[in-house]
Design an enzyme around this catalytic site. Sequence first.
Site, PDB file in Angstrom:
ATOM      1  N   GLU A 296       0.814  -1.212   0.000  1.00 53.76           N
ATOM      2  CA  GLU A 296       0.000   0.000   0.000  1.00 53.76           C
ATOM      3  C   GLU A 296       0.854   1.271   0.000  1.00 53.76           C
ATOM      4  OE1 GLU A 296      -2.563  -3.268   1.669  1.00 53.76           O
ATOM      5  OE2 GLU A 296      -0.531  -2.538   2.103  1.00 53.76           O
TER       6      GLU A 296
ATOM      7  N   PHE B  83     -11.528  -7.663  13.479  1.00 58.53           N
ATOM      8  CA  PHE B  83     -10.407  -8.078  12.633  1.00 58.53           C
ATOM      9  C   PHE B  83     -10.080  -6.976  11.623  1.00 58.53           C
ATOM     10  CE2 PHE B  83      -8.925 -10.238   8.685  1.00 58.53           C
ATOM     11  CZ  PHE B  83      -7.700 -10.662   9.172  1.00 58.53           C
ATOM     12  N   GLN B  84      -8.814  -6.603  11.560  1.00 62.88           N
ATOM     13  CA  GLN B  84      -8.291  -5.565  10.676  1.00 62.88           C
ATOM     14  C   GLN B  84      -8.985  -4.214  10.889  1.00 62.88           C
ATOM     15  OE1 GLN B  84      -8.113  -7.072   6.573  1.00 62.88           O
ATOM     16  NE2 GLN B  84      -6.036  -7.808   6.981  1.00 62.88           N
TER      17      GLN B  84
ATOM     18  N   LYS C 123     -17.624  -1.405   5.530  1.00 63.33           N
ATOM     19  CA  LYS C 123     -18.042  -2.430   4.573  1.00 63.33           C
ATOM     20  C   LYS C 123     -19.555  -2.468   4.391  1.00 63.33           C
ATOM     21  CE  LYS C 123     -17.004  -7.248   3.361  1.00 63.33           C
ATOM     22  NZ  LYS C 123     -16.240  -8.461   3.764  1.00 63.33           N
TER      23      LYS C 123
ATOM     24  N   MET D  36      24.015   9.276   2.656  1.00 60.47           N
ATOM     25  CA  MET D  36      23.944  10.544   3.379  1.00 60.47           C
ATOM     26  C   MET D  36      24.206  10.336   4.867  1.00 60.47           C
ATOM     27  SD  MET D  36      23.657  13.772   2.816  1.00 60.47           S
ATOM     28  CE  MET D  36      22.665  14.218   1.388  1.00 60.47           C
TER      29      MET D  36
END
Length: 566
Positions: free
Chosen positions: A50, A112-113, A162, A474
């Site tokens: 993502e 969940f999630q 959802k 760097m």
Amino acid sequence: MSSITGAEALIKALEYQEVDVAFGIPGGAILPAYDPLLDARFRHILARHEQGAGHMAEGYAWATGKVGVAIATSGPGATNLVTPLADALMDSVPMVAITGQVPTHAVGNDAFQEAYTTGITMPATKHNYFVTEPDEIPQVVAEAFHLAGTGRPGPVLIDLPKDVLNARLEWRDPGPISMPGYRPTVEPHPRRVAEATRLIESAERPVLYVGGGIIKANASEALTAFAEMTNMPVITTLMGRGAIADSHPNALGMPGMHGLYAATTSIQKADVLVAIGVRFDDRVTGDPEAFAPFAKVIHADIDPAEIGKVRVPEVPIVGDARRILEALCERWGDTPTPELRKWWQTIREWQERHPLRFEQQPDGPIKPQYILTRLRELVDGDAIVVSGVGQHQMWASQFWGFEKPRRWINSGGLGTMGFAVPAAIGAKAGRPDKQVIAVDGDGCFQMTVQELLTASVEQIPIKVAVFNNAAHGMVRQWQRLFYNERFSGSNLGQHLPDYVKLAEAMGCVGLRADQPEDVDGVISRMLEIDDRSVVVEFKVDRDEMVFPMVPAGGSNDIVLTGPEDL
């Protein structure tokens, strides 16, 4: 009219906004939206992470000027978007992120999630929405695009449970956008424009200090016109590279920590500083108390919160950068162009005494600056260059020479390693007609290398130049200069991975240059290949450091031009 699901309304709303590509990854909570997405009129590009999808949306927005779109599921899908959202907020990149959420009845129950997405992303977005009714979807999407692309651009997130995606509604086209608390000032106040013009007319050592706001406002032509009218030198920040052509005689390049000596010193000696579309970033100002100590400041920006945040200006102007510059041009009118002969003579002497420099020995090792000069020569400067973060980013900004806006894409404010490869894919998806070259370090490249699979599977051919110094360059430079060469956690290993084999495993062509004599050949070969992505590993000098350099937090009056100044 028959009813449709919230998911179908979401896709229709995106089509209504004329979206042509979205980047994302499906998951349980967002899955209802992926069914109608299969029949959408726009393209969906499946990322491998993502964070990659978010950076692709950013690269697309940078390259096209349109709003980028990223899609993710709830929980870890949404939290993986936080980095690109924060990146887009810092660099004013227009982006809409759409995240799934657990059903409304499960919110707050540690389902969940589940994650508190709007809470987590509130400080990383310009605005965000939690949608509880399917009827809201068309209008919320319209508002999100409006917010993302107007005023000071930035990321907006829409969180969709959802059950809202599965519920039904009667579609209605979005109505007029009415947001009483959001009314960006576009037109500058004429009195402020007049005050600015009078101050510029009185200047003996004026400087135009411009940044990413010029790019975002499509104000490059107006900037060039005003620079020519006033004969002012133009300093372009890291985010503003390409706002004026580097070949223009008034262009001095980038200022600040790794800026060109003449650019940095011109600001320090200026008596009038005309700052447009910049936020006085610490990498430019160094110690703000010592920054441009002799200058009266005109600060113009679309975001009033930026004006006076670091430096209180004598003349503040709120408005769109293009409209401000056009108004300044109109106000200047037939005023003769100042000669500023003494000022320009001093600047040219600085440029002559302190040019960018490097020395490439024929027997190696390869200098990164040499690669960039040869790459630009062989591509004839006609490419979109996307960089990661670190030494290679600074060298690319210094040595490429940008002639047009939206040809330079990088992570400036947040400094996100791993930005280059996914952002290059997004840029190429938005501008398939352009050569897109990612300039990356080996440390950055290893963070998002998996997105090469996206490029291969989706047939989005990019070029990737990996500067392999087997270190976080760097970090190593700072450890060399400020930590007695105690190289803690900065060495990546000399022999792993095999970048050629890694590229080939991901469906790309892999090439390598070990010596300076190899450079032109591998670049030419890279440019010949158009049907697949190409990764070129350049084995570069691991001890090369970026100069000029102003130590962090120091005064810009102290510019280290090379190792001899240490």
